[in-house]
Design an enzyme around this catalytic site. Structure first.
Site, PDB file in Angstrom:
ATOM      1  N   GLU A  31      10.659  -1.895   6.077  1.00 42.24           N
ATOM      2  CA  GLU A  31      11.093  -2.909   5.105  1.00 42.24           C
ATOM      3  C   GLU A  31      12.612  -3.093   5.093  1.00 42.24           C
ATOM      4  OE1 GLU A  31       9.265  -1.858   1.354  1.00 42.24           O
ATOM      5  OE2 GLU A  31       7.412  -2.860   1.936  1.00 42.24           O
ATOM      6  N   GLU A  86       0.732  -2.911   4.936  1.00 36.84           N
ATOM      7  CA  GLU A  86       0.550  -2.028   3.783  1.00 36.84           C
ATOM      8  C   GLU A  86      -0.030  -2.821   2.628  1.00 36.84           C
ATOM      9  OE1 GLU A  86       4.151  -0.180   2.366  1.00 36.84           O
ATOM     10  OE2 GLU A  86       4.804   0.371   4.379  1.00 36.84           O
ATOM     11  N   HIS A  99       1.295   7.168  -6.557  1.00 34.93           N
ATOM     12  CA  HIS A  99       0.854   5.963  -5.852  1.00 34.93           C
ATOM     13  C   HIS A  99      -0.491   6.282  -5.215  1.00 34.93           C
ATOM     14  CE1 HIS A  99       0.833   2.684  -2.994  1.00 34.93           C
ATOM     15  NE2 HIS A  99       1.862   2.162  -3.623  1.00 34.93           N
TER      16      HIS A  99
HETATM   17  C1  GAL Z   1       6.399  -0.041   0.350  1.00 29.67           C
HETATM   18  C2  GAL Z   1       7.008   0.967   1.292  1.00 29.67           C
HETATM   19  C3  GAL Z   1       6.187   2.229   1.334  1.00 29.67           C
HETATM   20  C4  GAL Z   1       5.862   2.691  -0.044  1.00 29.67           C
HETATM   21  C5  GAL Z   1       5.164   1.599  -0.771  1.00 29.67           C
HETATM   22  C6  GAL Z   1       4.744   1.985  -2.161  1.00 29.67           C
HETATM   23  O1  GAL Z   1       7.281  -1.028  -0.015  1.00 29.67           O
HETATM   24  O2  GAL Z   1       7.104   0.430   2.578  1.00 29.67           O
HETATM   25  O3  GAL Z   1       6.929   3.205   2.006  1.00 29.67           O
HETATM   26  O4  GAL Z   1       7.034   3.024  -0.709  1.00 29.67           O
HETATM   27  O5  GAL Z   1       6.019   0.499  -0.865  1.00 29.67           O
HETATM   28  O6  GAL Z   1       4.160   0.895  -2.827  1.00 29.67           O
END
Ligand code: GAL
Length: 674
Positions: free
Chosen positions: A143, A302, A354
């Site tokens: 990101e 993701e 998370h």
């Molecule tokens: C994303 C990131 C991941 C993790 C995720 C949690 O933006 O790439 O590493 O932090 O968020 O929601």
């Protein structure tokens, strides 16, 4: 094959857990793991000293288990030793304060020490794993998006500006002209005087702020390209990507970046509680990702298996059943993957709450059972991978056959410019307006592509221009040509106001499109939060309720256009609110206020009807291949059963469908069409 799995961080666990991971991955039919995203400190425990044993073992183990690896370069999180050795590479905020390590993303990508260290670890990985059979794709960094206002950034910004405006005094003259430095005594007489827009006494220079955003997108792109080229040199056949944040989080210009990656990969964190808005959000982000990748299949890199921390700081969960339906909604709109952050929920560290596909409670859980069901569903629809989706490829989209249905323009530069302080309203956001228009088409069941302002619009029945604030004369000409040739263009307030240097087009708003729209705006009257204004239904002054406008109004007069509705109260009472104009062989609409959802639905349904697009309201999408085979994805997001016309084999159930498909509330179906 649909890529299924996600971020895998075995360095947080021991060998007993790895063995369980292997078994559970087989059970869930996981076929892909993204490895090493934040492993720099493990891989290079001291400057120039490398330690790859655990990564060797991980890749071998995954490979032995039939899992392909998306191998990340770990450069989004430099280790503490790096910070101590190179304090000048820590990021600096606009107010001059320097951040410390202790989180992630603490680097300045313009700092030479950071660039060198990033290339060193990337080069080591490329050499070591070039021939590893598990390696399926490179995932550069994570990101990209950290910006910095330090002296390294200032030097790089000056170099970028010389590239844009020209070197020497002529370049400086061009910059002074473009930035309007005649105002407030800002004229620059040497390049060293030009700084990032750091914290200052009052409003910053809008053109300088905009150029700084462009600069950071380009600077981060050059950091990506340096890694990409190093990886390509070792493994010319392994695709290289980086995961983009979704449209709102992204500080990069997606159109420029989309060209630089081998495949577009996007992270999308849905607000799980936003039911209807959530489905529209998936549709918008998917259409955006596909558009940025030029229409090709893209990767959902993701998403959250369940819980995320919401905007109010409270943990939110994804309701039961949504994992499958949401995941297939991305696939329906062109994703060839369903990947998650992360495989197993961490027990410590900043994101320990998370969700993971394997929750803290283990595998005997709702979330893991949903993951297993998802893995098996994805195997059943594997044949759609590689096929394309989109408004131009949807023969059943409306009555249009073989040509595009609708497109909405998304423009990073307009978004950035509208975020400048000192504009008429801080509340007009390009992406909000784009989402509102896209959402109205989504509710109407009309396929929509996301396109760039200067993109190829030929073949679209309908093009939407949502607060595209900056328009170059070239982009305006392309819109003009599109309409002259018979296109239909809906333009909202806030579009075509300024040129790419953020200079207002004079002579009446919106200067870049006045002639096409047949209107001339004199004054902006933005509204406050909670304020709205009544509109007439139809162009007659006396007609009853035409809904309400929010956010923005303006003093407008027609210059050839027909009035479709007027402001019914306040200082603008009786003046045009929504207009329509004939231009060449085409038609334009101008919407000078933010219509409420029902008003927008009515307008866009009427416009779509004129464009020959069927409005049926059932959320279906198609993927098609070159041989004309097609797969219909149908979703029932409502609380009542629905029927959808369809014929063929429903792949999830294995049932033949003859003419009509019944969908219970919350159901999804994928039909290989007869
Ligand atoms: C994303 C990131 C991941 C993790 C995720 C949690 O933006 O790439 O590493 O932090 O968020 O929601």
């Amino acid at each position: 094959m649909i890529w299924f799995g996600g971020d895998y961080n075995p360095e947080q666990w021991d060998a007993a857990v790895w063995a369980e991971d292997d078994a559970l991955m087989r059970q869930a039919r996981v076929n892909t793991a993204t490895v090493g995203v934040f492993s720099w400190a493990m891989l290079e425990p001291a400057e120039g000293r490398f330690s790859f044993d655990w990564l060797d073992e991980t890749l071998d183990r995954l490979h032995g288990n039939g899992v392909r690896v998306i191998l990340a370069t770990p450069t989004a999180s430099p280790p503490p030793w790096f910070t101590l050795a190179h304090p000048d590479a820590l990021p600096v905020r606009p107010d001059g304060s320097r951040l410390w390590h202790g989180s992630r993303d603490t680097y300045c990508a313009a700092a030479p020490a950071y660039r060198a260290a990033a290339l060193r670890i990337t080069g080591e990985l490329a050499r070591r794993y070039a021939d590893h059979p598990a390696l399926a794709m490179w995932h550069v960094h994570n990101e990209y998006g950290t910006r910095c206002w330090c002296d390294h950034a200032a030097t790089a910004f000056q170099a970028w500006l010389r590239g844009r405006y020209g070197t020497g005094p002529a370049g400086l003259d061009a910059l002074n002209e473009a930035w309007g430095t005649a105002f407030w005594s800002q004229r620059y007489s040497a390049w060293e005087e030009v700084l990032p827009p750091r914290a200052t006494q009052y409003l910053p220079n809008p053109a300088q702020s905009l150029d700084f955003r462009r600069f950071w997108s380009a600077e981060l792109l050059s950091a990506f390209v340096a890694q990409r080229d190093l990886l390509r040199a070792s493994t010319p056949d392994v695709p290289v990507t980086t995961n983009f944040m979704g449209p709102e989080g992204l500080v990069l210009d997606p159109w420029e970046w989309g060209r630089a990656v081998d495949v577009v990969a996007v992270d999308h964190y849905l607000s799980a509680t936003a039911a209807a808005a959530g489905h529209a959000d998936i549709a918008f982000v998917s259409d955006w990702a596909r558009g940025v990748g030029g229409g090709r299949p893209w990767l959902l890199m993701e998403q959250a298996p369940s819980t995320v921390i919401g905007p109010d700081g409270l943990q939110e969960h994804r309701p039961p059943g949504r994992m499958l339906r949401d995941s297939l909604a991305y696939v329906a709109r062109g994703s060839d993957s369903v990947l998650f952050f992360q495989w197993r929920a961490s027990r410590s560290g900043a994101e320990m709450y998370h969700a993971g596909l394997v929750p803290h409670a283990g595998a005997d859980t709702r979330i893991f059972r949903e993951a297993v069901a998802l893995g098996s569903a994805l195997e059943r629809i594997a044949e759609v991978s590689g096929t394309v989706s989109g408004s131009r490829s949807v023969p059943g989209s409306g009555t249009v056959s073989g040509s595009g249905a609708a497109a909405v323009i998304v423009d990073a530069e307009s978004r950035w410019a509208l975020e400048t302080r000192g504009l008429p309203s801080p509340r007009v956001r390009h992406l909000d307006v784009a989402r509102a228009l896209h959402g109205a088409l989504w509710r109407a069941g009309i396929a929509c592509d996301v396109v760039r302002a200067d993109g190829d619009l030929s073949g679209y029945r309908l093009v939407l221009v949502p607060a595209v604030y900056l328009l170059s004369t070239a982009a305006a000409s392309s819109l003009r040509r599109y309409v002259a040739d018979g296109g239909r263009l809906v333009v909202t307030f806030g579009s075509g106001i300024a040129d790419p240097f953020h200079r207002v087009y004079t002579g009446g708003y919106p200067g870049a499109l006045r002639d096409v729209l047949g209107v001339c705006g004199e004054e902006f009257h933005p509204l406050r939060p909670g304020e709205s204004v009544a509109l007439t239904l139809g162009g007659e002054r006396s007609t009853p309720d035409g809904g309400r406008g929010t956010l923005w109004t303006e003093r407008l007069r027609t210059d050839g256009a027909t009035v479709l509705s007027r402001y019914a109260e306040g200082d603008l009472a009786g003046l045009p609110a929504v207009t329509r104009n004939a231009f060449g062989a085409g038609t334009t609409w101008y919407v000078s206020t933010m219509l409420a959802d029902d008003g927008l639905d009515d307008l866009l349904r009427a416009v779509a009807g004129e464009a020959g697009l069927a409005v049926d309201g059932v959320p279906v999408s198609r993927r098609v291949d070159e041989d004309g085979n097609s797969w219909l994805f149908a979703f029932n997001h409502s609380d009542a059963a629905v029927t959808v016309p369809a014929s063929g084999l429903e792949l999830l159930s294995g049932q033949e469908v003859a003419g009509t498909l019944e969908l219970a509330p919350g159901d999804v179906a994928v039909v290989r069409e007869a």
